[in-house]
Scaffold this motif. Structure first.
Motif, PDB file in Angstrom:
ATOM      1  N   LYS A  35      13.456   2.677   7.252  1.00  0.00           N
ATOM      2  CA  LYS A  35      14.283   3.472   8.159  1.00  0.00           C
ATOM      3  C   LYS A  35      14.678   2.719   9.416  1.00  0.00           C
ATOM      4  CE  LYS A  35      10.390   5.892  10.391  1.00  0.00           C
ATOM      5  NZ  LYS A  35       9.808   7.234  10.653  1.00  0.00           N
ATOM      6  N   ASP A  36      13.960   1.637   9.746  1.00  0.00           N
ATOM      7  CA  ASP A  36      14.294   0.877  10.953  1.00  0.00           C
ATOM      8  C   ASP A  36      14.738  -0.555  10.661  1.00  0.00           C
ATOM      9  OD1 ASP A  36      11.925  -0.307  10.222  1.00  0.00           O
ATOM     10  OD2 ASP A  36      10.789   0.350  11.972  1.00  0.00           O
ATOM     11  N   GLY A  37      14.901  -0.908   9.390  1.00  0.00           N
ATOM     12  CA  GLY A  37      15.358  -2.238   9.033  1.00  0.00           C
ATOM     13  C   GLY A  37      14.298  -3.316   9.075  1.00  0.00           C
ATOM     14  N   ARG A  38      13.035  -2.935   9.313  1.00  0.00           N
ATOM     15  CA  ARG A  38      11.936  -3.907   9.360  1.00  0.00           C
ATOM     16  C   ARG A  38      11.209  -3.939   8.017  1.00  0.00           C
ATOM     17  NH1 ARG A  38      11.063  -1.094  14.691  1.00  0.00           N
ATOM     18  NH2 ARG A  38      11.682  -2.562  16.327  1.00  0.00           N
ATOM     19  N   PRO A  39      10.883  -5.126   7.493  1.00  0.00           N
ATOM     20  CA  PRO A  39      10.175  -5.220   6.207  1.00  0.00           C
ATOM     21  C   PRO A  39       8.729  -4.770   6.326  1.00  0.00           C
ATOM     22  CG  PRO A  39      10.317  -7.381   7.200  1.00  0.00           C
ATOM     23  CD  PRO A  39      11.142  -6.459   8.072  1.00  0.00           C
ATOM     24  N   LEU A  40       8.142  -4.413   5.197  1.00  0.00           N
ATOM     25  CA  LEU A  40       6.768  -3.936   5.145  1.00  0.00           C
ATOM     26  C   LEU A  40       5.992  -4.695   4.076  1.00  0.00           C
ATOM     27  CD1 LEU A  40       7.589  -0.111   5.226  1.00  0.00           C
ATOM     28  CD2 LEU A  40       6.629  -1.431   7.128  1.00  0.00           C
ATOM     29  N   LEU A  41       4.744  -5.028   4.387  1.00  0.00           N
ATOM     30  CA  LEU A  41       3.862  -5.735   3.457  1.00  0.00           C
ATOM     31  C   LEU A  41       2.496  -5.069   3.473  1.00  0.00           C
ATOM     32  CD1 LEU A  41       2.840  -8.127   1.712  1.00  0.00           C
ATOM     33  CD2 LEU A  41       2.606  -9.455   3.830  1.00  0.00           C
ATOM     34  N   LEU A  42       2.092  -4.536   2.326  1.00  0.00           N
ATOM     35  CA  LEU A  42       0.808  -3.835   2.204  1.00  0.00           C
ATOM     36  C   LEU A  42      -0.272  -4.715   1.603  1.00  0.00           C
ATOM     37  CD1 LEU A  42      -1.155  -1.333   1.910  1.00  0.00           C
ATOM     38  CD2 LEU A  42      -0.068  -0.976  -0.329  1.00  0.00           C
ATOM     39  N   LYS A  43      -1.473  -4.589   2.162  1.00  0.00           N
ATOM     40  CA  LYS A  43      -2.695  -5.136   1.553  1.00  0.00           C
ATOM     41  C   LYS A  43      -3.713  -4.007   1.499  1.00  0.00           C
ATOM     42  CE  LYS A  43      -6.368  -8.029   0.862  1.00  0.00           C
ATOM     43  NZ  LYS A  43      -6.591  -8.932  -0.280  1.00  0.00           N
ATOM     44  N   GLN A  44      -3.974  -3.488   0.289  1.00  0.00           N
ATOM     45  CA  GLN A  44      -5.057  -2.533   0.080  1.00  0.00           C
ATOM     46  C   GLN A  44      -6.199  -3.335  -0.505  1.00  0.00           C
ATOM     47  OE1 GLN A  44      -5.103   0.846   0.689  1.00  0.00           O
ATOM     48  NE2 GLN A  44      -6.257   1.906  -0.892  1.00  0.00           N
ATOM     49  N   ARG A  45      -7.211  -3.570   0.292  1.00  0.00           N
ATOM     50  CA  ARG A  45      -8.281  -4.472  -0.119  1.00  0.00           C
ATOM     51  C   ARG A  45      -9.412  -3.728  -0.821  1.00  0.00           C
ATOM     52  NH1 ARG A  45     -12.738  -7.971   3.238  1.00  0.00           N
ATOM     53  NH2 ARG A  45     -13.322  -9.278   1.469  1.00  0.00           N
ATOM     54  N   ASP A  46      -9.774  -4.192  -2.012  1.00  0.00           N
ATOM     55  CA  ASP A  46     -10.948  -3.715  -2.729  1.00  0.00           C
ATOM     56  C   ASP A  46     -11.998  -4.820  -2.710  1.00  0.00           C
ATOM     57  OD1 ASP A  46      -9.297  -1.619  -3.299  1.00  0.00           O
ATOM     58  OD2 ASP A  46      -9.355  -1.843  -5.475  1.00  0.00           O
ATOM     59  N   GLY A  47     -13.251  -4.435  -2.668  1.00  0.00           N
ATOM     60  CA  GLY A  47     -14.296  -5.446  -2.673  1.00  0.00           C
ATOM     61  C   GLY A  47     -15.673  -4.838  -2.614  1.00  0.00           C
ATOM     62  N   GLY A  48     -16.669  -5.684  -2.741  1.00  0.00           N
ATOM     63  CA  GLY A  48     -18.043  -5.216  -2.707  1.00  0.00           C
ATOM     64  C   GLY A  48     -18.605  -5.067  -1.306  1.00  0.00           C
ATOM     65  N   ASN A  49     -17.927  -5.650  -0.311  1.00  0.00           N
ATOM     66  CA  ASN A  49     -18.383  -5.566   1.074  1.00  0.00           C
ATOM     67  C   ASN A  49     -17.597  -4.475   1.800  1.00  0.00           C
ATOM     68  OD1 ASN A  49     -18.830  -5.983   3.868  1.00  0.00           O
ATOM     69  ND2 ASN A  49     -19.427  -8.098   3.486  1.00  0.00           N
ATOM     70  N   GLU A  50     -18.251  -3.378   2.128  1.00  0.00           N
ATOM     71  CA  GLU A  50     -17.553  -2.250   2.748  1.00  0.00           C
ATOM     72  C   GLU A  50     -17.175  -2.502   4.203  1.00  0.00           C
ATOM     73  OE1 GLU A  50     -18.790   1.971   0.988  1.00  0.00           O
ATOM     74  OE2 GLU A  50     -20.488   0.907   1.879  1.00  0.00           O
ATOM     75  N   ASN A  51     -17.905  -3.354   4.883  1.00  0.00           N
ATOM     76  CA  ASN A  51     -17.728  -3.515   6.323  1.00  0.00           C
ATOM     77  C   ASN A  51     -16.703  -4.597   6.658  1.00  0.00           C
ATOM     78  OD1 ASN A  51     -20.931  -2.689   6.062  1.00  0.00           O
ATOM     79  ND2 ASN A  51     -19.844  -1.674   7.725  1.00  0.00           N
ATOM     80  N   ASN A  52     -15.604  -4.188   7.270  1.00  0.00           N
ATOM     81  CA  ASN A  52     -14.546  -5.083   7.709  1.00  0.00           C
ATOM     82  C   ASN A  52     -14.296  -4.875   9.196  1.00  0.00           C
ATOM     83  OD1 ASN A  52     -12.524  -6.057   5.068  1.00  0.00           O
ATOM     84  ND2 ASN A  52     -14.168  -4.593   4.724  1.00  0.00           N
ATOM     85  N   ARG A  53     -13.760  -5.897   9.849  1.00  0.00           N
ATOM     86  CA  ARG A  53     -13.397  -5.782  11.253  1.00  0.00           C
ATOM     87  C   ARG A  53     -12.192  -6.683  11.519  1.00  0.00           C
ATOM     88  NH1 ARG A  53     -15.402 -10.511  13.686  1.00  0.00           N
ATOM     89  NH2 ARG A  53     -17.083 -11.500  12.507  1.00  0.00           N
ATOM     90  N   ILE A  54     -11.686  -6.646  12.749  1.00  0.00           N
ATOM     91  CA  ILE A  54     -10.544  -7.464  13.144  1.00  0.00           C
ATOM     92  C   ILE A  54     -11.019  -8.603  14.031  1.00  0.00           C
ATOM     93  CG2 ILE A  54      -8.361  -7.497  14.412  1.00  0.00           C
ATOM     94  CD1 ILE A  54      -8.281  -6.026  11.711  1.00  0.00           C
ATOM     95  N   TYR A 250      -7.927   3.866  -9.622  1.00  0.00           N
ATOM     96  CA  TYR A 250      -7.045   4.476  -8.640  1.00  0.00           C
ATOM     97  C   TYR A 250      -6.766   3.505  -7.494  1.00  0.00           C
ATOM     98  CZ  TYR A 250      -8.251   8.810 -11.033  1.00  0.00           C
ATOM     99  OH  TYR A 250      -8.424   9.777 -11.984  1.00  0.00           O
ATOM    100  N   ILE A 251      -5.610   3.670  -6.842  1.00  0.00           N
ATOM    101  CA  ILE A 251      -5.327   2.833  -5.673  1.00  0.00           C
ATOM    102  C   ILE A 251      -6.356   3.101  -4.580  1.00  0.00           C
ATOM    103  CG2 ILE A 251      -3.636   2.284  -3.888  1.00  0.00           C
ATOM    104  CD1 ILE A 251      -1.451   3.064  -5.889  1.00  0.00           C
ATOM    105  N   ALA A 252      -6.665   4.385  -4.357  1.00  0.00           N
ATOM    106  CA  ALA A 252      -7.733   4.739  -3.407  1.00  0.00           C
ATOM    107  C   ALA A 252      -9.070   4.632  -4.132  1.00  0.00           C
ATOM    108  CB  ALA A 252      -7.522   6.144  -2.859  1.00  0.00           C
ATOM    109  N   SER A 253      -9.356   3.441  -4.612  1.00  0.00           N
ATOM    110  CA  SER A 253     -10.576   3.180  -5.358  1.00  0.00           C
ATOM    111  C   SER A 253     -11.808   3.427  -4.497  1.00  0.00           C
ATOM    112  CB  SER A 253     -10.558   1.719  -5.823  1.00  0.00           C
ATOM    113  OG  SER A 253     -11.849   1.254  -6.135  1.00  0.00           O
ATOM    114  N   GLN A 254     -12.902   3.767  -5.146  1.00  0.00           N
ATOM    115  CA  GLN A 254     -14.168   3.885  -4.421  1.00  0.00           C
ATOM    116  C   GLN A 254     -14.515   2.569  -3.744  1.00  0.00           C
ATOM    117  OE1 GLN A 254     -17.514   4.882  -6.888  1.00  0.00           O
ATOM    118  NE2 GLN A 254     -18.988   4.418  -5.269  1.00  0.00           N
ATOM    119  N   TYR A 255     -13.977   1.465  -4.273  1.00  0.00           N
ATOM    120  CA  TYR A 255     -14.292   0.149  -3.751  1.00  0.00           C
ATOM    121  C   TYR A 255     -13.229  -0.381  -2.790  1.00  0.00           C
ATOM    122  CZ  TYR A 255     -17.764   0.422  -7.389  1.00  0.00           C
ATOM    123  OH  TYR A 255     -18.813   0.841  -8.178  1.00  0.00           O
ATOM    124  N   SER A 256     -12.270   0.462  -2.385  1.00  0.00           N
ATOM    125  CA  SER A 256     -11.313   0.058  -1.358  1.00  0.00           C
ATOM    126  C   SER A 256     -12.023   0.029  -0.010  1.00  0.00           C
ATOM    127  CB  SER A 256     -10.135   1.032  -1.305  1.00  0.00           C
ATOM    128  OG  SER A 256      -9.353   0.924  -2.469  1.00  0.00           O
TER     129      SER A 256
END
Length: 391
Positions: A35-54, A250-256
């Motif tokens: 809607k605003d002309g800006r591209p979008l890039l998704l990363k839905q991360r699955d893995g065995g480590n639940e704890n992520n940070r920035i 599922y995309i919303a996997s238990q391991y996401s």
């Protein structure tokens, strides 16, 4: 006894090779569909480590922000991220392009190097050419010049899929999970997630109003299965409150464990306007936070302190996720009423996020440092108030 042995072995495999077995889901949508002309890039991360940070980095040439495992301290890896030049990169493990145990450059190593040294897709391609051996991976990338592509990287070579090329992506988008179209198509790991994501986007194409908010609500939090022709999020009067959850399909996997949408820039605006929309933890129980390179980052997406490297926001999402799953022996059921009911978690979370998206999209890129600090503080108060309320 045989059944118990099977589940024990399966759990051991998940802990040893979580990224390979469970994978990730990614989408690139070009600016002509947003809607605003800006591209979008998704990363839905699955893995065995639940704890992520920035984490924020001062790279060899460029500053950048990235998603990392919480226990990570080496400062030479990045699981996805964006740099000050507007280059954003994600990855999906590919299981049909060769040997993933070859000792080559891993995707987190490649992403770190690219964000630190490259300003656009052309320079990223030069980096790929300079590396002799890879762990097979699908990389997704967008840049500030309108570039958007997937790179299916085998052990020693790579193939580019340009999302701006109508012969490659006639509808202006592409989806990737854990198989590569340039690989052995008899092996299609993650095909269920690929079909669901592709169908959901295709059904919305005519509106040409894709946004980060739309992706989080319709893709990251999706419980749709095309092969089974059902959607667990659709409550029906004659269906019980719980449904068996086939974790990895599922995309919303238990391991996401995290969801990130990179919103790039139009070719006529500064790369500093790019946004890393970030959800730490499980998408259905977490909150989205907008982040930008070389701006203040809220404390609740970073490590708490030098000894507790988990982020507050990720911890809260994981804690709430535990309430959604009901153990039934070796299986788990999803509490549909708690999650999808009219007063369920998702409706409440989306309501709080709606105000955040509206405020940031209206003025966020023009916030002063003081205004941005206040914005993060107010949003944190709303989030923590909700988490306390539902305990």
């Amino acid at each position: 006894m045989k059944t118990n042995r099977f589940w024990i072995l399966l759990l051991i495999c998940f802990s040893l090779f979580p990224e390979d077995l469970l994978g990730c889901t990614s989408i690139i949508i070009t600016g002509k569909l947003t809607k605003d002309g800006r591209p979008l890039l998704l990363k839905q991360r699955d893995g065995g480590n639940e704890n992520n940070r920035i984490e924020s980095f001062h790279g060899e040439k460029y500053d950048f922000i990235t998603l990392v495992n919480s226990e990570y301290v080496q400062k030479d890896l990045a699981w996805c991220g964006i740099n000050e030049m507007g280059l954003a990169i994600t990855s999906n493990a590919s299981n049909n392009l060769g040997n993933r145990e070859n000792g080559g450059y891993s995707s987190p190593k490649v992403i770190y190097l690219a964000l630190a040294k490259c300003k656009n897709l052309q320079e990223f391609e030069c980096l790929l050419d300079s590396i002799k051996l890879f762990v097979p991976t699908n990389f997704g990338a967008i840049d500030a010049g309108g570039g958007a592509a997937y790179y299916e990287v085998g052990e020693t070579n790579w193939t580019k899929f340009d999302v701006n090329d109508p012969s490659v992506a006639p509808d202006g988008y592409l989806v990737r999970t854990n198989f590569s179209f340039s690989g052995n198509m008899l092996e299609q790991n993650g095909i269920e997630r690929y079909r669901a994501a592709n169908k959901i986007v295709a059904e919305h194409l005519g509106k040409k109003d894709f946004s980060a908010k739309w992706i989080f609500n319709n893709i990251c939090r999706s419980f749709r299965r095309e092969d089974l022709k059902h959607d667990l999020s659709k409550l029906r009067k004659n269906v019980g409150t719980s449904t068996y959850f086939d974790e990895s399909k599922y995309i919303a996997s238990q391991y996401s464990v995290a969801s990130v949408v990179f919103q790039g820039v139009r070719v006529d605006e500064s790369p500093r306007n790019a946004v890393m929309w970030t959800l730490l933890g499980w998408a259905p129980t977490g909150f989205v936070v907008p982040l930008q390179v070389n701006r203040i980052l809220p404390a609740y997406v970073q490590s708490k302190n030098d000894t507790d490297l988990n982020s507050i926001l990720c911890d809260q999402s994981i804690h709430l996720k535990r309430r959604v799953f009901i153990k039934k022996g070796n299986l788990k059921e999803l509490d549909k009423q708690l999650l999808f009911g009219s007063r369920g978690l998702l409706n409440n979370i989306r309501g709080i996020e709606r105000n955040m998206f509206g405020t940031f999209e209206k003025k966020g890129r023009n916030f002063s440092d003081e205004e941005l600090h206040a914005f993060y503080g107010k949003y944190n108060n709303e989030i923590m108030h909700y988490y306390q309320y539902i305990k």
